[in-house]
Design a protein around this motif. Sequence first.
Motif: not given
Length: 442
Positions: A310-335
């Motif tokens: 028994d005990g405590m656990t803690g931490g942080v996670t970092l997520k960064f989308n480097v490339f997703n087939g230019r989906q992000q760019h397309t979504n920004e254009q459509n918005a």
Amino acid sequence: MIKIKYIAIIATLFVTSLKAQEPADSTVTLDKAISIALINNFDLKIASNELKQAQNSNSIGNANLLPSVTLNGGAEYSKNDTELEFTGNPNREIIDDATSSSYNANVRVDYTLFDGLGNVYTLKKLRSSDELQQTIYKQQMELTMLEVIENYYEVCRAQENLNLAHETMKISRDRYNRVLDQKSYGQASQLDVLNAEVDLNNDSTTILNVEQSFLMSLKNLNVSLGLPVQQEYSVDESFNLDYDKNADYVISSAMMNNSNLISQQQQVNIKDLDVKITKAQKYPTLQAYGQYAYSQQNNDAGLMKFSQTDGMTGGVTLKFNVFNGRQQHTNEQNATLNLLSEQERSNQIRAQIERDASNAYTDYIYKVRIVELQQSSMGQAKLNFEQTKEMFQIGRVNSIEFRAAQQNLLNVAYQYNDARFNAKVAEFYLLRITGDLIKDEN
């Protein structure tokens, strides 16, 4: 806030509605009819539920600005016949009905520290959606009120026409009785009697037609009010045409206060927030978590008979989308394109509102002029009928000429009623387009 003021409106109208549920022979005013509709109208009830949904969704929790807490736990028990052989020991250990059990539990807290401010923009969007739904609810109130007003004055028109038909019937009956008396003294022919009888029958048919129109218009009004369809009552026909604003006020007020224009601007604000939420997705997401866990295991067979942690656990996670087939760019254009389209739609609605406001004012002014002309014609028709009636009584005018004057008066009276009620409905349309039909402070 508008929603608080609406609650006050509804509370006041509820009391009024209770007083409005009077016997069928009571007289219903327009204010009373609107009060009943704002409580009972079906479309307004649906809009009220949609407003409550938007209010429920407007919270920081739905914007992912609060931590999430999950609690997990489990237990397992097994009972088996076990045969074990260990390295360096040729003898096998046989254990019948060997039991094993395990227990585990943990509580975990997750919190998003940074996601490109997407959660902040999401909260703003939820608040904007709430405000938009309040405006939509106000629009439905306006539509409900206009529906009630139109149906109410249609009942007024039919009721007044029915009164006129009865008055005409009374005149025709008096004429018929007079002709009968004149015939008995030799002062009228059988043809005069037949003509009077035909006119009397025609007036009876007119009463039936107008009465049918009255009952049908009353049922239409009952549906708008949310009352039993067959309920009958009279309505108050009295009103004044007293709109005193000029064209400049109508147009300027419509461009500032019209609910359709306000809701469209709110739509633009929401689309702008959608652009910001979409752009936030290209930034890294930083999340923190903390967990307290407990586990225990018991075994009758094997090297490890018991274990517990028994005990405590803690931490942080970092997520960064480097490339997703230019989906992000397309979504920004459509918005962004959605935002531009909404802005163009705003320009279109703004032009339509300016046109509609100008047309509504012109329509009202001309309808008032028609009322004034019909009022003058009404006075002339009454004078003509009274003079013809006097001459008919002394025998200087025959029954055909008398009937013509009578019908002329009835037709002018019908036209005058149509003009009055049409002008009053046009006045309420002016109030609606300028945003004056419902005042938040009322």
